[in-house]
Design an enzyme around this catalytic site. Structure first.
Site, PDB file in Angstrom:
ATOM      1  N   ASN A   7       0.781  -1.060  -0.039  1.00  0.00           N
ATOM      2  CA  ASN A   7       0.106  -0.117  -0.140  1.00  0.00           C
ATOM      3  C   ASN A   7       0.923   1.335   0.007  1.00  0.00           C
ATOM      4  OD1 ASN A   7      -1.825   1.846   0.514  1.00  0.00           O
ATOM      5  ND2 ASN A   7      -2.981   1.150   2.138  1.00  0.00           N
ATOM      6  N   ARG A  88      -2.404  -1.921  -3.631  1.00  0.00           N
ATOM      7  CA  ARG A  88      -3.681  -1.080  -3.444  1.00  0.00           C
ATOM      8  C   ARG A  88      -3.670  -0.078  -4.502  1.00  0.00           C
ATOM      9  NH1 ARG A  88      -5.208   3.222   0.943  1.00  0.00           N
ATOM     10  NH2 ARG A  88      -7.434   3.454   0.513  1.00  0.00           N
ATOM     11  N   HIS A 177     -13.014   2.568  -0.144  1.00  0.00           N
ATOM     12  CA  HIS A 177     -13.173   1.421   0.890  1.00  0.00           C
ATOM     13  C   HIS A 177     -13.693   0.092   0.597  1.00  0.00           C
ATOM     14  CE1 HIS A 177     -13.327   4.731   4.218  1.00  0.00           C
ATOM     15  NE2 HIS A 177     -12.085   4.167   4.247  1.00  0.00           N
ATOM     16  N   ARG A 238     -12.714  15.098   7.659  1.00  0.00           N
ATOM     17  CA  ARG A 238     -13.573  15.565   6.695  1.00  0.00           C
ATOM     18  C   ARG A 238     -14.800  15.801   6.958  1.00  0.00           C
ATOM     19  NH1 ARG A 238     -11.928  10.374   3.199  1.00  0.00           N
ATOM     20  NH2 ARG A 238      -9.674  10.331   4.187  1.00  0.00           N
ATOM     21  N   ARG A 281     -10.382   7.737  20.170  1.00  0.00           N
ATOM     22  CA  ARG A 281      -9.952   7.451  21.362  1.00  0.00           C
ATOM     23  C   ARG A 281      -9.601   8.754  22.461  1.00  0.00           C
ATOM     24  NH1 ARG A 281      -5.800   2.895  20.663  1.00  0.00           N
ATOM     25  NH2 ARG A 281      -5.620   3.702  18.739  1.00  0.00           N
ATOM     26  N   ILE A 325     -12.841   2.732  14.662  1.00  0.00           N
ATOM     27  CA  ILE A 325     -14.078   3.122  15.100  1.00  0.00           C
ATOM     28  C   ILE A 325     -14.980   2.027  15.301  1.00  0.00           C
ATOM     29  CG2 ILE A 325     -15.658   4.874  15.475  1.00  0.00           C
ATOM     30  CD1 ILE A 325     -13.753   6.922  13.969  1.00  0.00           C
ATOM     31  N   GLU A 327     -14.791  -0.962  15.198  1.00  0.00           N
ATOM     32  CA  GLU A 327     -14.450  -2.058  15.786  1.00  0.00           C
ATOM     33  C   GLU A 327     -14.346  -1.886  17.447  1.00  0.00           C
ATOM     34  OE1 GLU A 327     -10.908  -3.434  14.009  1.00  0.00           O
ATOM     35  OE2 GLU A 327     -12.099  -3.359  11.974  1.00  0.00           O
ATOM     36  N   GLU A 374      -7.896  -4.888   4.828  1.00  0.00           N
ATOM     37  CA  GLU A 374      -7.755  -4.805   3.681  1.00  0.00           C
ATOM     38  C   GLU A 374      -6.958  -5.437   3.048  1.00  0.00           C
ATOM     39  OE1 GLU A 374      -8.594  -0.939   4.892  1.00  0.00           O
ATOM     40  OE2 GLU A 374      -9.414  -0.133   3.278  1.00  0.00           O
TER      41      GLU A 374
END
Ligand code: ADP
Length: 388
Positions: A7, A88, A177, A238, A281, A325, A327, A374
């Site tokens: 990646n 990727r 995604h 974003r 977090r 987030i 998970e 991924e």
């Protein structure tokens, strides 16, 4: 079989080596701050972890560093001994609907797609070019973030703007995604013991970037990210959905330039725009009102997308949370699912424990938490190309 997954970002390379089809990770290397004064390398193998700082001038040197680490620690001799390398690639445009064996033509097409993904495709391409130089005989595969959304119906991917802007300028929803949504679909299929092609699910990839996907009979029929990854859910930095007139207003009335507005919407909005922090977090550890407001806004937008996709799909087997987030941030999940319509009921205890199945017995839809991967998806896709 040894399959490497690369990646390649503008200033980083994330590398993983898999033993396939088992999916075991043999090595992980992350090189960050490529081209800066000092670069950071994190190397993990077995249960060992090593961090090194050194000068890594460019992606070519980065890959050489990875090869020498793998060699030094006896993991692989050189790149030429790999069975495949999966890359990727963020944008596959309307060209690529699945993972594709890389050749000159594919490289040219990825290059042509640069205007649609100016931040990502050049870096992805750089990774491809460098590893082709290092391993010219090893099959290399491009796995596109957009590919999983390729089969969205036209009414989902068109914007309600002048049709010519689509026909002549390729302005449409592409969605991103894809590897994560597709991976989570596969894992949901295994968990529910139901064929993916018979599943209707809503997947919520909630990380620094977030997107929702409506999957009908195993096919993405709508997704919240659009022409770029800016649309849809509220994200770390974003904005997600806004009234486009805000952009004209910022330019005309506030005198901001195009680049300034771009920076505001991509880097200074979302969670960081509301409460000054983008990391969930650390937001969860903060007591102040704005931190709470930011998470409440984020959860509310997730809830709205769930509602919209429930309406689109009709029958829904499961709603699946994934990404850092999705998970881990049980409070965000709880807020998004509380007092939900359509008989969807969360089991608060199971949610608190981060269990895989977090819906109550009487819930009309199963609620799942599934870890995404991924890179493993890219390795699987690369393997399937080799078998063709
Ligand atoms: P990326 O999109 O960069 O891959 P991730 O999927 O790793 O991002 O998600 C990063 C987000 O997940 C951050 O906001 C981080 O705070 C959040 N996160 C990670 N672990 C936890 C946790 N244990 N509790 C709450 N949030 C978490």
């Amino acid at each position: 079989m040894k399959i490497a997954v690369i990646n390649s970002g503008s200033s980083s390379i994330k590398f993983q080596l898999f033993e396939m089809p088992r999916g075991e990770v043999l090595a992980y290397v992350l090189i960050e701050k490529i081209g800066e004064f000092i670069s950071d390398t994190t190397f993990k193998y077995q249960d060992k972890k090593l961090t090194v700082t050194s000068v890594v001038k460019d992606h070519h040197e980065g890959l050489e560093k990875i090869i020498s680490l793998l060699n030094e620690y006896g993991i692989v001799k050189d790149f030429a001994s790999l069975d495949a390398i999966g890359h990727r690639v963020v944008h596959g445009g309307e060209e690529f609907h699945s993972a594709t064996l890389i050749n000159e033509h594919v490289i040219q097409k990825i290059q042509e797609l640069i205007p649609l993904a100016p931040l990502h495709n050049p870096a992805n391409l750089e990774g491809i070019l460098v590893s082709r130089k290092k391993a010219p005989l090893v099959p290399q595969v491009a796995v596109f973030d957009t590919a999983f959304h390729f089969h969205m119906p036209k009414e989902a991917y068109l914007y309600a703007i002048d049709y010519e802007l689509y026909e002549k300028n390729n302005i449409r929803r592409y969605g991103f995604h894809g590897s994560s949504h597709a991976y989570v679909l596969e894992e949901t299929s295994k968990y529910l013991k139901k064929d993916a092609s018979a599943l209707n699910i809503i997947t919520l990839h909630l990380g620094n970037g977030s997107s929702a996907c409506a999957i009908k009979n195993g096919i993405s029929i709508d997704t919240s990210m659009g022409f770029t990854p800016l649309e849809g859910l509220m994200m770390g930095t974003r904005s997600g959905d806004i009234d486009p007139s805000i952009i004209f207003y910022m330019q005309k009335e506030l005198g901001l330039s195009v680049d300034e507005v771009d920076t505001i919407l991509n880097k200074k909005s979302g969670l960081i725009g509301i409460c000054g922090k983008n990391d969930v977090r650390s937001i969860l550890e903060t007591e102040d009102e704005k931190a709470k407001l930011a998470l409440t806004m984020m959860a509310r937008r997730i809830k709205k997308y769930i509602g919209a996709y429930m309406a689109l799909l009709g029958h829904v087997d499961a709603i699946v949370f994934t990404g850092g987030i999705g998970e881990n941030a049980r409070d965000v999940r709880a807020m998004a699912l509380e007092e939900m319509a359509c008989g969807i009921v969360i089991d608060k205890e199971k949610n608190r424990e981060n269990e895989t199945l977090i819906s109550a017995k009487n819930s009309s839809v199963k609620l799942l938490v599934i870890k995404t991967d991924e890179e493993l998806y890219i390795a699987r896709e690369s393997l399937s190309i080799l078998h063709h």
